[in-house]
Design a protein around this motif. Structure first.
Motif, PDB file in Angstrom:
ATOM      1  N   VAL A   1      -3.653  14.828  -2.054  1.00  0.00           N
ATOM      2  CA  VAL A   1      -2.765  15.971  -2.256  1.00  0.00           C
ATOM      3  C   VAL A   1      -2.452  16.155  -3.743  1.00  0.00           C
ATOM      4  CG1 VAL A   1      -1.734  15.798   0.029  1.00  0.00           C
ATOM      5  CG2 VAL A   1      -0.749  14.503  -1.870  1.00  0.00           C
ATOM      6  N   ASP A   2      -2.209  17.392  -4.122  1.00  0.00           N
ATOM      7  CA  ASP A   2      -1.751  17.736  -5.472  1.00  0.00           C
ATOM      8  C   ASP A   2      -2.669  17.240  -6.580  1.00  0.00           C
ATOM      9  OD1 ASP A   2       0.529  18.930  -4.360  1.00  0.00           O
ATOM     10  OD2 ASP A   2       1.600  17.015  -4.340  1.00  0.00           O
ATOM     11  N   GLY A   3      -3.979  17.120  -6.268  1.00  0.00           N
ATOM     12  CA  GLY A   3      -4.918  16.721  -7.305  1.00  0.00           C
ATOM     13  C   GLY A   3      -5.022  15.225  -7.521  1.00  0.00           C
ATOM     14  N   LEU A   4      -4.291  14.432  -6.757  1.00  0.00           N
ATOM     15  CA  LEU A   4      -4.408  12.979  -6.858  1.00  0.00           C
ATOM     16  C   LEU A   4      -5.811  12.558  -6.440  1.00  0.00           C
ATOM     17  CD1 LEU A   4      -3.340  10.053  -7.045  1.00  0.00           C
ATOM     18  CD2 LEU A   4      -2.443  10.328  -4.732  1.00  0.00           C
ATOM     19  N   ARG A   5      -6.466  11.771  -7.265  1.00  0.00           N
ATOM     20  CA  ARG A   5      -7.801  11.270  -6.939  1.00  0.00           C
ATOM     21  C   ARG A   5      -7.699   9.814  -6.514  1.00  0.00           C
ATOM     22  NH1 ARG A   5     -11.750  12.134 -11.681  1.00  0.00           N
ATOM     23  NH2 ARG A   5     -10.226  10.816 -12.732  1.00  0.00           N
ATOM     24  N   PHE A   6      -8.579   9.409  -5.595  1.00  0.00           N
ATOM     25  CA  PHE A   6      -8.550   8.014  -5.179  1.00  0.00           C
ATOM     26  C   PHE A   6      -9.931   7.524  -4.766  1.00  0.00           C
ATOM     27  CE2 PHE A   6      -8.058  10.230  -1.206  1.00  0.00           C
ATOM     28  CZ  PHE A   6      -8.620   9.407  -0.221  1.00  0.00           C
ATOM     29  N   LEU A   7     -10.110   6.221  -4.933  1.00  0.00           N
ATOM     30  CA  LEU A   7     -11.335   5.534  -4.536  1.00  0.00           C
ATOM     31  C   LEU A   7     -11.012   4.633  -3.350  1.00  0.00           C
ATOM     32  CD1 LEU A   7     -12.694   4.528  -8.047  1.00  0.00           C
ATOM     33  CD2 LEU A   7     -13.971   5.889  -6.377  1.00  0.00           C
TER      34      LEU A   7
ATOM     35  N   ALA B   1       2.449   7.902   9.882  1.00  0.00           N
ATOM     36  CA  ALA B   1       1.983   8.416  11.173  1.00  0.00           C
ATOM     37  C   ALA B   1       1.416   9.822  11.027  1.00  0.00           C
ATOM     38  CB  ALA B   1       3.128   8.412  12.181  1.00  0.00           C
ATOM     39  N   ALA B   2       1.949  10.565  10.046  1.00  0.00           N
ATOM     40  CA  ALA B   2       1.468  11.919   9.778  1.00  0.00           C
ATOM     41  C   ALA B   2       0.341  11.933   8.744  1.00  0.00           C
ATOM     42  CB  ALA B   2       2.624  12.786   9.290  1.00  0.00           C
ATOM     43  N   GLN B   3      -0.118  10.746   8.332  1.00  0.00           N
ATOM     44  CA  GLN B   3      -1.172  10.586   7.328  1.00  0.00           C
ATOM     45  C   GLN B   3      -0.809  11.292   6.026  1.00  0.00           C
ATOM     46  OE1 GLN B   3      -4.966  11.620   9.046  1.00  0.00           O
ATOM     47  NE2 GLN B   3      -4.795  10.089  10.651  1.00  0.00           N
ATOM     48  N   GLN B   4       0.439  11.017   5.585  1.00  0.00           N
ATOM     49  CA  GLN B   4       0.929  11.580   4.336  1.00  0.00           C
ATOM     50  C   GLN B   4       1.699  10.513   3.577  1.00  0.00           C
ATOM     51  OE1 GLN B   4       3.381  14.827   5.902  1.00  0.00           O
ATOM     52  NE2 GLN B   4       1.909  16.301   5.110  1.00  0.00           N
ATOM     53  N   THR B   5       1.928  10.776   2.312  1.00  0.00           N
ATOM     54  CA  THR B   5       2.884   9.958   1.578  1.00  0.00           C
ATOM     55  C   THR B   5       4.281  10.469   1.898  1.00  0.00           C
ATOM     56  OG1 THR B   5       2.867  11.415  -0.346  1.00  0.00           O
ATOM     57  CG2 THR B   5       1.262   9.601  -0.325  1.00  0.00           C
ATOM     58  N   VAL B   6       5.277   9.630   1.668  1.00  0.00           N
ATOM     59  CA  VAL B   6       6.649  10.081   1.901  1.00  0.00           C
ATOM     60  C   VAL B   6       7.030  11.156   0.894  1.00  0.00           C
ATOM     61  CG1 VAL B   6       7.801   8.379   0.421  1.00  0.00           C
ATOM     62  CG2 VAL B   6       8.979   9.244   2.455  1.00  0.00           C
ATOM     63  N   MET B   7       6.373  11.151  -0.257  1.00  0.00           N
ATOM     64  CA  MET B   7       6.625  12.183  -1.268  1.00  0.00           C
ATOM     65  C   MET B   7       6.269  13.572  -0.741  1.00  0.00           C
ATOM     66  SD  MET B   7       7.745  10.351  -3.787  1.00  0.00           S
ATOM     67  CE  MET B   7       7.781  11.584  -5.060  1.00  0.00           C
TER      68      MET B   7
ATOM     69  N   THR C   1       0.828  -1.205   0.000  1.00  0.00           N
ATOM     70  CA  THR C   1       0.000   0.000   0.000  1.00  0.00           C
ATOM     71  C   THR C   1       0.864   1.257   0.000  1.00  0.00           C
ATOM     72  OG1 THR C   1      -1.788  -1.174   1.127  1.00  0.00           O
ATOM     73  CG2 THR C   1      -1.832   1.228   1.236  1.00  0.00           C
ATOM     74  N   THR C   2       1.978   1.219   0.705  1.00  0.00           N
ATOM     75  CA  THR C   2       2.911   2.350   0.691  1.00  0.00           C
ATOM     76  C   THR C   2       3.428   2.588  -0.717  1.00  0.00           C
ATOM     77  OG1 THR C   2       3.589   1.944   2.979  1.00  0.00           O
ATOM     78  CG2 THR C   2       5.092   3.213   1.611  1.00  0.00           C
ATOM     79  N   VAL C   3       3.733   1.518  -1.432  1.00  0.00           N
ATOM     80  CA  VAL C   3       4.189   1.640  -2.818  1.00  0.00           C
ATOM     81  C   VAL C   3       3.077   2.232  -3.690  1.00  0.00           C
ATOM     82  CG1 VAL C   3       4.854   0.343  -4.886  1.00  0.00           C
ATOM     83  CG2 VAL C   3       5.928  -0.171  -2.680  1.00  0.00           C
ATOM     84  N   THR C   4       1.850   1.738  -3.526  1.00  0.00           N
ATOM     85  CA  THR C   4       0.727   2.254  -4.314  1.00  0.00           C
ATOM     86  C   THR C   4       0.557   3.752  -4.121  1.00  0.00           C
ATOM     87  OG1 THR C   4      -0.444   0.136  -4.102  1.00  0.00           O
ATOM     88  CG2 THR C   4      -1.746   2.051  -4.757  1.00  0.00           C
ATOM     89  N   ALA C   5       0.543   4.184  -2.864  1.00  0.00           N
ATOM     90  CA  ALA C   5       0.310   5.593  -2.556  1.00  0.00           C
ATOM     91  C   ALA C   5       1.426   6.473  -3.097  1.00  0.00           C
ATOM     92  CB  ALA C   5       0.173   5.778  -1.047  1.00  0.00           C
ATOM     93  N   ASN C   6       2.661   6.068  -2.874  1.00  0.00           N
ATOM     94  CA  ASN C   6       3.780   6.923  -3.258  1.00  0.00           C
ATOM     95  C   ASN C   6       4.071   6.884  -4.752  1.00  0.00           C
ATOM     96  OD1 ASN C   6       5.116   8.213  -0.750  1.00  0.00           O
ATOM     97  ND2 ASN C   6       4.613   6.133  -0.106  1.00  0.00           N
TER      98      ASN C   6
ATOM     99  N   SER D   1      -5.503  10.701   2.576  1.00  0.00           N
ATOM    100  CA  SER D   1      -6.659  11.502   2.940  1.00  0.00           C
ATOM    101  C   SER D   1      -6.480  12.234   4.259  1.00  0.00           C
ATOM    102  CB  SER D   1      -7.906  10.605   3.033  1.00  0.00           C
ATOM    103  OG  SER D   1      -9.018  11.337   3.496  1.00  0.00           O
ATOM    104  N   ALA D   2      -7.024  13.443   4.300  1.00  0.00           N
ATOM    105  CA  ALA D   2      -7.058  14.200   5.555  1.00  0.00           C
ATOM    106  C   ALA D   2      -8.269  13.789   6.393  1.00  0.00           C
ATOM    107  CB  ALA D   2      -7.120  15.693   5.256  1.00  0.00           C
ATOM    108  N   ASP D   3      -9.126  12.935   5.816  1.00  0.00           N
ATOM    109  CA  ASP D   3     -10.333  12.470   6.514  1.00  0.00           C
ATOM    110  C   ASP D   3     -10.422  10.958   6.431  1.00  0.00           C
ATOM    111  OD1 ASP D   3     -12.776  12.293   7.785  1.00  0.00           O
ATOM    112  OD2 ASP D   3     -13.942  12.808   6.000  1.00  0.00           O
TER     113      ASP D   3
END
Length: 261
Positions: free
Chosen positions: A84-90, A231-237, A24-29, A57-59
């Motif tokens: 972030v940055d316009g990335l869309r996700f389901l 932990a910060a609910q972000q991608t490493v990018m 999942t980390t690979v998918t997100a980043n 997501s922030a939510d």
């Protein structure tokens, strides 16, 4: 249903033979790295753990997702969210055990469920669709792999991952890309590589010997920032854009663009 139009997005299935390898980390980043390179991306979570949203997501407590939308016969576009940055996700969404069983049965009964769901999303605005699939064999994994233009298997530089390679080759290769526009192949990605460990270097050498050019030339090195970012609910990018892992994911995105051009 989504047809084989050349205008549709290029589809990438991220899979793993077992849990805990960072799929999942690979998918997100990878998704965010592609966005950073000017691509329009939609990430799709097909794993009932619903973990992709914790990166994007922030939510992350929103219970809605593609699973509940499917059960209510609603278009997936209703649950499409922006990262972030316009990335869309389901997101997969949260389901009770009863509703999850109903959704899994619907998946088994209707092999076209994934294409039908995606057909409600505006793919004219999407260059790449990236699927996060459950670890190990499942109907969800198979559906994504069958329609993928590129399949990336995430493995670790350890013995447990190495011994799963023959099983993955026998199973996933038998149906990978069956409904793709132009299947680019099945590749293995080495994640959390630690150059300081002899075992990691040995396993990488064995994988390279067995897989040849099916081992993705870009390796994702171990970076504590990846765990801190979650932990910060972000991608490493987003968390550490100039860090080691972010650099590696940008290299992976460049390789994907080249492979699917």
């Amino acid at each position: 249903m989504l047809g084989k139009s050349s205008k549709r997005s290029k589809r990438i299935a991220i899979v793993s033979p077992k849990g805990g390898v960072g799929k999942t980390t690979v998918t997100a980043n990878l998704s965010e790295a592609l966005v950073g390179r000017g691509r329009r991306v939609c990430a799709v979570d097909l794993d009932a753990q619903n973990a992709l949203q914790f990166h994007l997501s922030a939510d992350p407590v929103n219970p809605e997702g593609l699973a509940s939308a499917t059960l209510r016969s609603e278009p997936w576009s209703e649950t499409l969210r922006k990262g972030v940055d316009g990335l869309r996700f389901l997101p997969f969404g949260f389901l009770s055990e009863k509703h999850r069983e109903q959704f899994e049965q619907a998946v088994v009964d209707g092999p076209a469920w994934l294409a039908d769901g995606l057909s409600t999303v505006d793919h004219k605005q999407t260059d790449y669709t990236v699927f996060d699939t459950p670890p190990g064999p499942s109907e969800f994994q198979r559906a994504a792999v069958e329609m993928a233009d590129l399949v990336i298997v995430v493995v670790l530089p350890d013995a447990a991952s190495f011994i799963t390679v023959p099983t993955v080759e026998r199973t996933i290769e038998s149906y990978a890309g069956q409904t793709a526009n132009q299947f680019a192949g099945l590749y293995f990605l080495l994640n959390r590589m630690n150059e300081g460990r002899v075992l990691c270097r040995d396993v990488r050498a064995m994988l390279a010997d067995r897989l040849g050019d099916r081992l993705v030339p870009e390796t994702i090195r171990f970076d504590a920032a990846a765990e801190e970012a979650l932990a910060a609910q972000q991608t490493v990018m987003a968390y550490e854009p100039d860090g080691r892992a972010a650099t590696d994911f940008d290299g992976l995105a460049a390789w994907v663009e080249q492979t699917l051009k």
